[in-house]
Design a protein around this motif. Structure first.
Motif, short mmCIF file in Angstrom:
data_model
loop_
_atom_site.label_atom_id
_atom_site.label_comp_id
_atom_site.label_asym_id
_atom_site.label_seq_id
_atom_site.Cartn_x
_atom_site.Cartn_y
_atom_site.Cartn_z
N ASP A 1 3.27 11.80 -6.55
CA ASP A 1 3.01 13.13 -6.05
C ASP A 1 2.59 13.01 -4.53
N ASP A 2 3.33 14.07 -3.91
CA ASP A 2 3.22 14.31 -2.39
C ASP A 2 1.64 14.34 -2.02
N ALA A 3 0.72 14.51 -2.87
CA ALA A 3 -0.64 14.36 -2.44
C ALA A 3 -1.08 12.92 -2.23
N ILE A 4 -0.39 12.06 -2.65
CA ILE A 4 -0.85 10.90 -2.45
C ILE A 4 -0.21 10.12 -1.23
N ASP A 5 -0.86 9.29 -0.40
CA ASP A 5 -0.53 8.84 0.87
C ASP A 5 0.81 7.96 0.62
N GLU A 6 1.71 8.22 1.91
CA GLU A 6 3.17 7.68 1.61
C GLU A 6 3.16 6.13 1.30
N GLY A 7 2.06 5.54 2.44
CA GLY A 7 2.04 4.30 2.18
C GLY A 7 1.35 3.68 0.69
N VAL A 8 0.63 4.56 0.15
CA VAL A 8 0.36 4.01 -1.05
C VAL A 8 1.35 4.22 -2.05
N ARG A 9 2.07 5.34 -2.00
CA ARG A 9 3.21 5.51 -3.06
C ARG A 9 4.22 4.21 -2.78
N ALA A 10 4.57 4.09 -1.57
CA ALA A 10 5.57 2.86 -1.22
C ALA A 10 5.00 1.61 -2.03
N ARG A 11 3.71 1.30 -1.94
CA ARG A 11 3.11 -0.03 -2.46
C ARG A 11 3.07 -0.01 -3.90
N VAL A 12 2.76 1.13 -4.61
CA VAL A 12 2.91 1.44 -5.97
C VAL A 12 4.21 0.97 -6.66
N ARG A 13 5.17 1.75 -5.84
CA ARG A 13 6.64 1.44 -6.19
C ARG A 13 7.14 0.15 -6.14
N ALA A 14 6.60 -0.71 -4.95
CA ALA A 14 7.00 -1.99 -4.59
C ALA A 14 6.29 -2.89 -5.78
N PHE A 15 5.18 -2.57 -6.14
CA PHE A 15 4.50 -3.55 -7.05
C PHE A 15 5.34 -3.09 -8.52
N ASP A 16 5.67 -1.81 -8.81
CA ASP A 16 6.21 -1.63 -10.17
C ASP A 16 7.64 -2.46 -10.29
N ALA A 17 8.29 -2.70 -8.86
CA ALA A 17 9.57 -3.40 -9.01
C ALA A 17 9.28 -4.84 -9.32
N VAL A 18 8.01 -5.56 -8.88
CA VAL A 18 7.74 -6.81 -9.13
C VAL A 18 7.20 -6.93 -10.44
N LEU A 19 6.68 -5.96 -11.01
CA LEU A 19 6.35 -5.91 -12.45
C LEU A 19 7.39 -5.90 -13.33
#
Length: 199
Positions: free
Chosen positions: A91-109
């Protein structure tokens, strides 16, 4: 608790002391963070592991953004599963840095999920630590050397397992809830960089 008391007693005697560890191996944040990440690879609905990973240096979601993630959860506000957290993080309401870190962790996962079913558990630990830069985050902490040593100890314990990675992980994760008895303090004749006795 015992280590803190010992450090205070040494301090009262004029001997500068610092507590190193003291909570037991399975109570250390670096151990619980990595085990939570591995648990998510097996069970993405484990809400405690989702929260632990999001708040840890693995993803580093600040509390205000964690609340925003929760508010963005699709459907009823029950159950912070990894798929729901990942969806909310888009969601765009979430900070872009947080969105990027969640996506990056999902790739690791995703990498961890592949390894945990095909390779020894130690390789899944490597994927978490190396894929997230977690060792660097541990190294900059005041007790960085201990944190890195604990990551190595965890990896060695995983490497020594004769059972499947999933069974080994279940046994290690159970130790988070009911840690085996360990001494809470050890006294070295070693000193830290500031000349304080390590307790």
């Amino acid at each position: 608790q015992a280590a803190v008391g010992l450090a205070r007693a040494l301090g009262a005697a004029g001997i500068s002391a610092v507590v190193v560890g003291g909570d037991g191996f399975y109570r250390r944040p670096e151990v619980s963070d990595v085990l939570s990440a591995l648990t998510l690879a097996i069970d993405p609905t484990d809400e405690l592991s989702v929260l632990a990973v999001l708040r840890s240096p693995l993803v580093a979601v600040p509390d205000d953004q964690l609340l925003a993630l929760y508010e963005m959860l699709p459907g009823p506000k029950r159950g912070l599963t990894w798929p729901r957290a990942l969806s909310a993080a888009a969601d765009d309401a979430i900070d872009e840095g947080v969105r990027a870190r969640v996506r990056a962790f999902d790739a690791v996962l995703q990498t961890v999920r592949q390894r945990i079913h095909q390779e020894p558990l130690a390789r899944a630990v490597d994927a978490v630590v190396e894929g997230t830069g977690y060792a660097a985050a541990c190294a900059i902490e005041r007790d960085g050397a201990l944190r890195l040593a604990n990551l190595e100890k965890l990896r060695a314990q995983c490497d020594a397992q004769d059972e499947s990675a999933v069974v080994a992980l279940a046994r290690l994760a159970a130790a988070l809830d009911d840690p085996p008895a360990e001494p809470l303090a050890t006294v070295d004749d070693d000193h830290d960089a500031r000349g304080r006795v390590r307790v």
